[in-house]
Motif scaffolding. Structure first.
Motif, PDB file in Angstrom:
ATOM      1  N   SER A   2      11.251  28.236  32.292  1.00 52.05           N
ATOM      2  CA  SER A   2      12.108  29.084  31.383  1.00 52.05           C
ATOM      3  C   SER A   2      12.331  28.408  30.029  1.00 52.05           C
ATOM      4  O   SER A   2      12.162  27.247  29.965  1.00 52.05           O
ATOM      5  CB  SER A   2      13.381  29.884  31.888  1.00 52.05           C
ATOM      6  N   SER A   3      12.774  29.267  28.875  1.00 59.19           N
ATOM      7  CA  SER A   3      12.969  28.605  27.686  1.00 59.19           C
ATOM      8  C   SER A   3      14.292  27.705  27.758  1.00 59.19           C
ATOM      9  O   SER A   3      14.271  26.729  27.091  1.00 59.19           O
ATOM     10  CB  SER A   3      13.134  29.763  26.427  1.00 59.19           C
ATOM     11  N   ILE A   4      15.263  28.242  28.526  1.00 63.68           N
ATOM     12  CA  ILE A   4      16.538  27.372  28.688  1.00 63.68           C
ATOM     13  C   ILE A   4      16.229  25.988  29.217  1.00 63.68           C
ATOM     14  O   ILE A   4      16.529  24.995  28.624  1.00 63.68           O
ATOM     15  CB  ILE A   4      17.568  28.171  29.341  1.00 63.68           C
ATOM     16  N   ASP A   5      15.282  26.021  30.342  1.00 65.16           N
ATOM     17  CA  ASP A   5      14.932  24.951  31.197  1.00 65.16           C
ATOM     18  C   ASP A   5      14.151  23.910  30.248  1.00 65.16           C
ATOM     19  O   ASP A   5      14.247  22.631  30.202  1.00 65.16           O
ATOM     20  CB  ASP A   5      14.183  25.237  32.226  1.00 65.16           C
ATOM     21  N   SER A   7      14.230  23.856  26.793  1.00 65.71           N
ATOM     22  CA  SER A   7      15.271  23.104  25.922  1.00 65.71           C
ATOM     23  C   SER A   7      16.126  22.172  26.781  1.00 65.71           C
ATOM     24  O   SER A   7      16.368  21.000  26.126  1.00 65.71           O
ATOM     25  CB  SER A   7      16.324  24.276  25.349  1.00 65.71           C
ATOM     26  N   ILE A   8      16.674  22.261  27.955  1.00 65.84           N
ATOM     27  CA  ILE A   8      17.463  21.342  28.470  1.00 65.84           C
ATOM     28  C   ILE A   8      16.471  19.845  28.731  1.00 65.84           C
ATOM     29  O   ILE A   8      17.015  18.854  28.473  1.00 65.84           O
ATOM     30  CB  ILE A   8      17.809  21.739  29.884  1.00 65.84           C
ATOM     31  N   HIS A 139      24.068  26.954  34.014  1.00 67.56           N
ATOM     32  CA  HIS A 139      22.894  26.135  34.453  1.00 67.56           C
ATOM     33  C   HIS A 139      23.363  24.793  34.707  1.00 67.56           C
ATOM     34  O   HIS A 139      24.094  24.164  34.102  1.00 67.56           O
ATOM     35  CB  HIS A 139      21.667  26.006  33.418  1.00 67.56           C
ATOM     36  N   VAL A 182      21.373  24.979  22.019  1.00 61.31           N
ATOM     37  CA  VAL A 182      21.609  24.524  23.332  1.00 61.31           C
ATOM     38  C   VAL A 182      22.368  22.984  23.523  1.00 61.31           C
ATOM     39  O   VAL A 182      21.911  22.258  23.093  1.00 61.31           O
ATOM     40  CB  VAL A 182      20.244  24.358  24.310  1.00 61.31           C
ATOM     41  N   CYS A 211      24.982  23.295  31.679  1.00 66.59           N
ATOM     42  CA  CYS A 211      24.678  23.752  30.405  1.00 66.59           C
ATOM     43  C   CYS A 211      25.069  25.361  30.631  1.00 66.59           C
ATOM     44  O   CYS A 211      24.533  26.089  31.362  1.00 66.59           O
ATOM     45  CB  CYS A 211      23.108  23.606  30.140  1.00 66.59           C
ATOM     46  N   ALA A 213      25.115  29.080  29.213  1.00 65.05           N
ATOM     47  CA  ALA A 213      24.267  29.799  28.059  1.00 65.05           C
ATOM     48  C   ALA A 213      24.712  31.254  28.456  1.00 65.05           C
ATOM     49  O   ALA A 213      24.592  31.602  29.722  1.00 65.05           O
ATOM     50  CB  ALA A 213      22.770  29.366  28.043  1.00 65.05           C
ATOM     51  N   ASN A 215      23.527  34.928  29.384  1.00 63.41           N
ATOM     52  CA  ASN A 215      22.645  35.637  30.413  1.00 63.41           C
ATOM     53  C   ASN A 215      21.437  36.264  29.734  1.00 63.41           C
ATOM     54  O   ASN A 215      21.855  36.816  28.855  1.00 63.41           O
ATOM     55  CB  ASN A 215      23.214  36.590  31.189  1.00 63.41           C
TER      56      ASN A 215
END
Length: 215
Positions: A2-5, A7-8, A139, A182, A211, A213, A215
């Motif tokens: 995913s995009s959040i993963d 970025s992390i 997350h 993020v 993290c 963020a 939903n």
């Protein structure tokens, strides 16, 4: 992923690559020689450099990493040829991660006689922690850093222990890392014991992160 993963992972990898075990700081008295580096003021030993460290030259025309073979107050001898340069320009030397690094999604050939590392993001979930429009997700997971040293290097045990300690300091609990919008927070960093195979010593440092963020 995913995009959040993504970025992390980018935030954690960037912080990992910024590791400084020892550094000269910016100086104008360092000369590059065919076998390494020479300084006329101060001492490499006092800066914390040790035999076996991987050194990153910054500001030199030859930026390749090298392994330190010998260190004294005024001289660093490294394991490869260096392009000679006179002192005068602002430069620095930093002891950092092994040159060979395996990150997810990147091509890699495991070296046989050099130290190397492997790093991977391990998301563990994202529970809902706040209600509202869309809600807020927390997350969390781990960032697993595996260090490898050739058994017959003669320096592996000291070097792997030194790096493990430096990594735990780099990722100390409470550290905040930003990647765009993020923000990743480090909650813990722990290490396992050293393992030995016929080819290599290995050690795992596991960085726990969180993290929050939308939903």
């Amino acid at each position: 992923m995913s995009s959040i993963d993504a970025s992390i992972r980018a935030a954690l990898e960037t912080h990992l690559c910024a590791l400084s075990v020892a550094t000269t700081g910016l100086r104008t008295d360092i000369t590059a020689t065919s076998t390494g580096y020479h300084r006329s003021v101060g001492a490499f030993v006092d800066d914390g450099f040790m035999v076996g460290d991987t050194v990153q030259p910054n500001g030199f025309s030859d930026p390749r990493l090298a392994i330190i073979l010998a260190v004294s107050d005024g001289v660093l001898v490294v394991d490869r040829g260096v392009t000679a340069e006179p002192a005068g320009a602002p430069v620095s030397l930093t002891a950092t991660l092994p040159e060979r690094r395996k990150f997810e999604g990147q091509p890699f050939v495991k070296p046989k006689d050099k130290p190397w590392l492997r790093a991977a993001l391990r998301p563990a979930g994202a529970p809902l922690v706040a209600w509202g429009t869309g809600g807020l997700l927390r997350h969390h997971g781990s960032f697993v850093i595996e260090l490898f040293e050739p058994v017959d290097s003669g320096r592996g045990l000291v070097r792997i222990e030194r790096l493990a300690g430096a990594l735990r300091s780099q990722f100390k609990a409470g550290t905040g890392l930003d990647q765009g919008a993020v923000r990743v927070r480090i909650t813990n960093a722990k290490r396992a014991g050293i393992q030995e195979s016929l080819e290599a010593l290995s050690l795992v440092v596991s960085v726990e992160w969180a993290c929050e963020a939308a939903n």
